[in-house]
Design a protein around this motif. Sequence first.
Motif, short mmCIF file in Angstrom:
data_model
loop_
_atom_site.label_atom_id
_atom_site.label_comp_id
_atom_site.label_asym_id
_atom_site.label_seq_id
_atom_site.Cartn_x
_atom_site.Cartn_y
_atom_site.Cartn_z
N VAL A 186 0.82 -1.21 0.00
CA VAL A 186 0.00 0.00 0.00
C VAL A 186 0.86 1.26 0.00
N TRP A 187 1.95 1.25 0.76
CA TRP A 187 2.79 2.45 0.83
C TRP A 187 3.37 2.80 -0.54
N LEU A 188 3.65 1.79 -1.35
CA LEU A 188 4.18 2.04 -2.69
C LEU A 188 3.09 2.58 -3.62
N THR A 189 1.87 2.13 -3.44
CA THR A 189 0.74 2.66 -4.19
C THR A 189 0.54 4.14 -3.88
N ILE A 190 0.59 4.48 -2.60
CA ILE A 190 0.44 5.87 -2.19
C ILE A 190 1.59 6.72 -2.73
N GLY A 191 2.80 6.18 -2.69
CA GLY A 191 3.95 6.90 -3.23
C GLY A 191 3.82 7.16 -4.72
N ALA A 192 3.35 6.17 -5.46
CA ALA A 192 3.14 6.35 -6.90
C ALA A 192 2.07 7.40 -7.15
N GLY A 193 1.05 7.43 -6.32
CA GLY A 193 -0.01 8.43 -6.45
C GLY A 193 0.48 9.83 -6.16
N ILE A 194 1.33 9.98 -5.16
CA ILE A 194 1.87 11.30 -4.83
C ILE A 194 2.75 11.80 -5.96
N VAL A 195 3.60 10.93 -6.50
CA VAL A 195 4.44 11.32 -7.63
C VAL A 195 3.57 11.69 -8.83
N ALA A 196 2.53 10.91 -9.08
CA ALA A 196 1.63 11.18 -10.20
C ALA A 196 0.88 12.50 -10.00
N ALA A 197 0.51 12.81 -8.77
CA ALA A 197 -0.19 14.07 -8.50
C ALA A 197 0.70 15.26 -8.82
N PHE A 198 1.94 15.22 -8.37
CA PHE A 198 2.86 16.32 -8.66
C PHE A 198 3.19 16.39 -10.14
N ALA A 199 3.44 15.24 -10.76
CA ALA A 199 3.78 15.23 -12.18
C ALA A 199 2.60 15.68 -13.03
N GLY A 200 1.41 15.23 -12.69
CA GLY A 200 0.22 15.62 -13.43
C GLY A 200 -0.05 17.11 -13.32
N THR A 201 0.13 17.66 -12.14
CA THR A 201 -0.05 19.10 -11.96
C THR A 201 0.99 19.87 -12.77
N GLY A 202 2.23 19.42 -12.72
CA GLY A 202 3.29 20.09 -13.49
C GLY A 202 3.04 20.05 -14.98
N LEU A 203 2.64 18.89 -15.48
CA LEU A 203 2.35 18.77 -16.91
C LEU A 203 1.13 19.59 -17.32
N ALA A 204 0.11 19.60 -16.46
CA ALA A 204 -1.08 20.40 -16.77
C ALA A 204 -0.74 21.88 -16.82
#
Length: 89
Positions: free
Chosen positions: A32-50
């Motif tokens: 689960v901790w790795l799932t949350i980590g991937a989500g946090i990275v995706a949130a920052f990356a998605g915001t940056g790309l947007a």
Amino acid sequence: MAIAGLAAAVVLGAVIGVLGRLLAPRRESMPVWLTIGAGIVAAFAGTGLAQLFGLAGDGWSFWATLLQVFLAVVGVFLVAAFWPKRTHS
């Protein structure tokens, strides 16, 4: 980014990671901790790309959220592909 914005990004990232885990195939072996980590990275990356492509405004953006969830699915899929499989003995 203020502390409150950073905390909100971490919470949103955790939710996005869970969504990514639900939508990605072959995710059983991920902790689960790795799932949350991937989500946090995706949130920052998605915001940056947007922001880079002009899809994000000052508040909530549908396109930024969609991009974040898409990146979370890709991230969870990639991490699950390379994470060692659990063996049940």
